[in-house]
Design a protein around this motif. Sequence first.
Motif, PDB file in Angstrom:
ATOM      1  N   GLU A   1     -29.502   3.772  28.148  1.00  0.00           N
ATOM      2  CA  GLU A   1     -28.806   2.664  28.802  1.00  0.00           C
ATOM      3  C   GLU A   1     -29.752   1.812  29.647  1.00  0.00           C
ATOM      4  O   GLU A   1     -29.748   0.578  29.572  1.00  0.00           O
ATOM      5  N   SER A   2     -30.583   2.466  30.448  1.00  0.00           N
ATOM      6  CA  SER A   2     -31.448   1.744  31.381  1.00  0.00           C
ATOM      7  C   SER A   2     -32.873   1.567  30.880  1.00  0.00           C
ATOM      8  O   SER A   2     -33.602   0.682  31.361  1.00  0.00           O
ATOM      9  N   GLY A   3     -33.318   2.431  29.974  1.00  0.00           N
ATOM     10  CA  GLY A   3     -34.706   2.411  29.544  1.00  0.00           C
ATOM     11  C   GLY A   3     -35.650   3.085  30.525  1.00  0.00           C
ATOM     12  O   GLY A   3     -36.866   2.914  30.434  1.00  0.00           O
ATOM     13  N   VAL A   4     -35.102   3.873  31.456  1.00  0.00           N
ATOM     14  CA  VAL A   4     -35.897   4.547  32.482  1.00  0.00           C
ATOM     15  C   VAL A   4     -35.765   6.060  32.317  1.00  0.00           C
ATOM     16  O   VAL A   4     -34.661   6.574  32.088  1.00  0.00           O
ATOM     17  N   ARG A   5     -36.861   6.766  32.435  1.00  0.00           N
ATOM     18  CA  ARG A   5     -36.831   8.230  32.313  1.00  0.00           C
ATOM     19  C   ARG A   5     -36.048   8.848  33.477  1.00  0.00           C
ATOM     20  O   ARG A   5     -36.162   8.417  34.612  1.00  0.00           O
ATOM     21  N   ASN A   6     -35.284   9.875  33.132  1.00  0.00           N
ATOM     22  CA  ASN A   6     -34.526  10.611  34.160  1.00  0.00           C
ATOM     23  C   ASN A   6     -33.651   9.700  35.022  1.00  0.00           C
ATOM     24  O   ASN A   6     -33.423   9.981  36.203  1.00  0.00           O
ATOM     25  N   ALA A   7     -33.160   8.606  34.472  1.00  0.00           N
ATOM     26  CA  ALA A   7     -32.496   7.592  35.291  1.00  0.00           C
ATOM     27  C   ALA A   7     -31.323   8.146  36.084  1.00  0.00           C
ATOM     28  O   ALA A   7     -31.166   7.851  37.277  1.00  0.00           O
ATOM     29  N   ASP A   8     -30.477   8.946  35.459  1.00  0.00           N
ATOM     30  CA  ASP A   8     -29.316   9.489  36.169  1.00  0.00           C
ATOM     31  C   ASP A   8     -29.751  10.417  37.296  1.00  0.00           C
ATOM     32  O   ASP A   8     -29.178  10.404  38.390  1.00  0.00           O
ATOM     33  N   ALA A   9     -30.768  11.227  37.037  1.00  0.00           N
ATOM     34  CA  ALA A   9     -31.263  12.143  38.059  1.00  0.00           C
ATOM     35  C   ALA A   9     -31.922  11.374  39.202  1.00  0.00           C
ATOM     36  O   ALA A   9     -31.757  11.725  40.381  1.00  0.00           O
ATOM     37  N   VAL A  10     -32.671  10.318  38.877  1.00  0.00           N
ATOM     38  CA  VAL A  10     -33.286   9.490  39.923  1.00  0.00           C
ATOM     39  C   VAL A  10     -32.203   8.841  40.783  1.00  0.00           C
ATOM     40  O   VAL A  10     -32.310   8.793  42.017  1.00  0.00           O
ATOM     41  N   ALA A  11     -31.151   8.358  40.152  1.00  0.00           N
ATOM     42  CA  ALA A  11     -30.052   7.739  40.893  1.00  0.00           C
ATOM     43  C   ALA A  11     -29.386   8.747  41.823  1.00  0.00           C
ATOM     44  O   ALA A  11     -29.127   8.460  42.999  1.00  0.00           O
ATOM     45  N   GLN A  12     -29.107   9.929  41.304  1.00  0.00           N
ATOM     46  CA  GLN A  12     -28.477  10.977  42.111  1.00  0.00           C
ATOM     47  C   GLN A  12     -29.367  11.369  43.282  1.00  0.00           C
ATOM     48  O   GLN A  12     -28.918  11.452  44.438  1.00  0.00           O
ATOM     49  N   TYR A  13     -30.649  11.590  42.988  1.00  0.00           N
ATOM     50  CA  TYR A  13     -31.567  12.037  44.039  1.00  0.00           C
ATOM     51  C   TYR A  13     -31.783  10.957  45.093  1.00  0.00           C
ATOM     52  O   TYR A  13     -31.854  11.267  46.293  1.00  0.00           O
ATOM     53  N   SER A  14     -31.858   9.708  44.672  1.00  0.00           N
ATOM     54  CA  SER A  14     -32.073   8.618  45.622  1.00  0.00           C
ATOM     55  C   SER A  14     -30.951   8.554  46.642  1.00  0.00           C
ATOM     56  O   SER A  14     -31.187   8.305  47.834  1.00  0.00           O
ATOM     57  N   GLN A  15     -29.731   8.796  46.195  1.00  0.00           N
ATOM     58  CA  GLN A  15     -28.596   8.758  47.121  1.00  0.00           C
ATOM     59  C   GLN A  15     -28.600   9.960  48.062  1.00  0.00           C
ATOM     60  O   GLN A  15     -28.247   9.832  49.248  1.00  0.00           O
TER      61      GLN A  15
ATOM     62  N   SER B   1     -44.770   3.298  30.613  1.00  0.00           N
ATOM     63  CA  SER B   1     -44.380   4.703  30.707  1.00  0.00           C
ATOM     64  C   SER B   1     -42.870   4.926  30.742  1.00  0.00           C
ATOM     65  O   SER B   1     -42.398   6.005  30.402  1.00  0.00           O
ATOM     66  N   GLY B   2     -42.122   3.924  31.171  1.00  0.00           N
ATOM     67  CA  GLY B   2     -40.685   4.109  31.355  1.00  0.00           C
ATOM     68  C   GLY B   2     -40.335   4.910  32.586  1.00  0.00           C
ATOM     69  O   GLY B   2     -39.173   5.261  32.803  1.00  0.00           O
ATOM     70  N   GLY B   3     -41.319   5.197  33.435  1.00  0.00           N
ATOM     71  CA  GLY B   3     -41.091   5.981  34.649  1.00  0.00           C
ATOM     72  C   GLY B   3     -40.724   5.105  35.833  1.00  0.00           C
ATOM     73  O   GLY B   3     -41.341   4.065  36.064  1.00  0.00           O
TER      74      GLY B   3
END
Length: 299
Positions: free
Chosen positions: A62-76, A134-136
């Motif tokens: 969806e976003s083209g970013v690695r671990n995007a859902d986990a990054v979103a969760q962790y950021s919050q 890298s998509g990171g």
Amino acid sequence: MPTVHLVEAPSNLGLKELIPGTAPAVDQLPAWLKQWGFHEALQPQLVRTVPPPPYTGQLDPESGVRNADAVAQYSQQLAACIAELVQPGAFTIVVGGDCSILLGAMLGLKAVGTYGLFFLDGHTDYAWPGLSASGGAAGMDLALVTGRGPAKLTTLGGQRPYVRPEHAWSVGNRDMDEDYVAAITASPIPYVDLAELRRQGLRATAAAFLEYVSARQLDGFWIHLDVDVLDNALMPAVDSPQPDGLTYAELAELLVPLLQSPLAAGLDITILDPSLDPGGKITRDFVAGLQPLFTVLTA
């Protein structure tokens, strides 16, 4: 002397694997720094750890970013911690981890006021999935916190941007790829590459930033320190090494005036990879090189 808080943010979620099948080792940085005297030198009044979700390295379609859902969760999760700790008379140091921890820091600050950002990095990190190799998220963090990129990471908690682009100074870049530089120079972000930083002077750049923050009546500012801004001869334990970079004396000349400001809310430290420093010498030298900063915070 401020009350010093230390937050350990051992996340590697924003990076691509350097070795296929092996998760990046920057998640070991908080424990590694503690082993080599960082915590002892800093003398924090409070230490908290915000554990991240597991690393997978998968590219989110969806976003083209690695671990995007986990990054979103962790950021919050990290943002909630930062918002609680940032207060007058306190200074918060967040030890990563990779540069994607900046999302949590700036989202947390957004919850308590209007803050600026002094982004000190050997790269601009002003990229998005179409520009990133890298998509990171670690290579996109400045774009993401200023509202450029996929909504999954730029609109957490319904907030966007976490810091206004004109309030985020990008300082120290030495990756002069034409397309890469064009992206940030076309943005509203104040941009000072390494050559320009040395031309106008490190203390003068710090003074200009402090004047900028004051003139716009910001509630304060955050400092992002990616250790790859340092000279590669001093700090080769990074994922994207480049020739040149700041010396420890230059780093202190730039950061000490910022830390002396009552508007300095905190600092994050990212990217030092313990697996690339098996004997610990690079890290020991890093902790020693930060001594002028520790002196400001503990004197």
